[in-house]
Design a protein around this motif. Sequence first.
Motif: not given
Length: 326
Positions: A101-105
């Motif tokens: 989820i923290f890789e979503m720009p």
Amino acid sequence: MKTLVKLSAATALIGMATTVSAADMTLKFGHVGAPGSLFEDSVNYFAECSNTALAGKVEVQTFGSSQLGNDKELLQKLKLGQVDFALPSSIMSSVDAVFGIFEMPYIISDRDHMRRVQGEMMDTFEGAAQDNGYHIVGLAENGFRNITNNVRPINVPADLQGIKLRTPNGVWRLKMFQEYGANPTPMAFSDVFTALQTGVIDGQENPYAQIASAKFQEVQKYLSVTEHVYTPAYILASKKHFDKMPADVQAALTDCANKTQDFTYTRAAELEASLLQVIKDAGVEVNDADKAAFIEASKPIYKQFADEVEGGQDMIDLVLSLGKSG
């Protein structure tokens, strides 16, 4: 002469005994941060807090600059009991899909937003960590990531076309930069400087604190301020080994991890301003990227996450809604 030798040996033994008895438990904290990095500052703060709170019981020893291994190796060593703490960041998306989820720009807007996400979703993240044999003692920060390279300034995603860009080992970061048109190349952080210097890769993406402390400004021409991803860092332990610690030690370490997060956020905000100037002073050309263009180009990544990760769309909706709070 024999008496002197005996006295020297006895003195040495006493010295050894003093060293051993200085703390009942020695805990090794390995991380990849270079001297002067936010990682180093955060880990040193945690160690000092823990060693003060648990004086005589516990000594946390710190090992930066990948001395005990890169992120992947440190995750393995945690489970083997060869290391007691590590500070992984992006690589956690390869441990469990929920960390993706923290890789979503652009999904995290600022640190207050991150705190709200933490408050609502920490049980989810801790559950995922425990399912994989780990325990999150607390959160720190890697930070808002920006792109450096030796080919051209990056204003819009199309400018990344064909650029060989180092990324951490995380599936979603690869997908994101592939979608933007780059040629993402996973690589251990400790190998990046040499790869940039020799032209094996064209560029990389990291927060200012990692860029400046690793001296990437010495081997890069352009810095493009994209702030495309915010990555937390995790003060991570093996669940099995942490659970074996006495309750008072667990409590003190957890308290110090919470204090470390406050310290890290304050320190990170200070570094953002000062280190950008350090990078500029090294002769790196800096430009502000068109974030709206990157956000538009990121929609397919969100769709993939929603389609491929169980509960992915619900996680996206929750995180975005928390960004509108406060």
